[in-house]
Write a protein that holds these residues in place. Structure first.
Motif: not given
Length: 226
Positions: A178, A180, A197
């Motif tokens: 992920i 961010v 995000v």
């Protein structure tokens, strides 16, 4: 000895008092749930960003430019501090966290666009960042001032680091990667200090991400697409 160190050492006494019994189950091993790769910057309180006050929960790595690579004998490879928790402690979530106003991205941008840097002494780090940031410099929208250009490239750099991890054989398909951005400048229109995000496993479309992850749709945003 400078008072600044004495002060933080005294504050450690409070930490030890609060956490002295928090390590009972962690004496011999660890199984953190998340690896967080952050940029080395005094304005980014790495664990505090996540509200983390639980030893063993977040495996925090930090370096200039929130890189996931290091230079090996045969070229750039994924850093061992990222691979270790994934391969050896069972961690299945890796978060790459850039931040607005990043000095490393600023220095890389200046070096690429003007052939100079106002941050001497980090040439090694810039050389690792340049290949990931240079295509982004060429793709920047017209009319951006330096600050806006840097924050666009912060996203671009995070995207590239996510791509490196997704292409790494040691990072299996069961691991979530992920990307961010920590925003202490209010660039994204929310509260300063919020994490936004911008990328999940290589998907960069805000619309697609919001549809896929409705539980965090208000925290999904980007400054640009390319």
């Amino acid at each position: 000895m400078r008072r600044s160190f004495v002060d933080i050492l005294e504050r450690n006494a409070d930490h030890a008092e609060a956490f002295q019994f928090s390590f009972d189950d962690l004496q011999e091993d660890q199984h953190p749930e998340v690896v967080s790769v952050s940029c080395s910057d005094s304005r980014v309180l790495h664990d505090h960003v996540w509200g983390n006050d639980e030893p063993g929960h977040v495996f925090t790595c930090s370096n200039i430019g929130n890189r996931v690579t290091q230079r090996g004998a045969s070229g750039d490879v994924v850093s061992g501090d990222v691979l270790y928790p994934v391969e050896h402690t069972g961690t299945e979530t890796v978060v790459v966290m850039g931040h607005t106003g990043c000095g490393a991205v600023t220095a890389t941008y200046d070096a690429l666009s003007h052939g100079l840097s106002d941050l001497p002494g980090i040439e090694y780090c810039l050389e690792l960042l340049k290949p990931h940031v240079e295509p982004g410099v060429e793709a920047l929208p017209d009319g951006l001032d330096r600050s806006a250009a840097v924050n666009h490239l912060v996203e671009y750099n995070v995207d590239q680091q996510v791509s490196v991890l997704r292409d790494c054989d040691e990072i299996g398909d069961t691991v979530d990667v992920i990307g961010v951005v920590y925003d202490f400048q209010g660039v994204y229109g929310g509260r300063r200090g919020e994490v936004h995000v911008i990328n999940v496993d290589g998907e960069r479309s805000v619309e697609a991400l919001r549809e896929a992850y409705p539980q965090i749709d208000s925290r999904i945003d980007r400054l640009w697409t390319y």
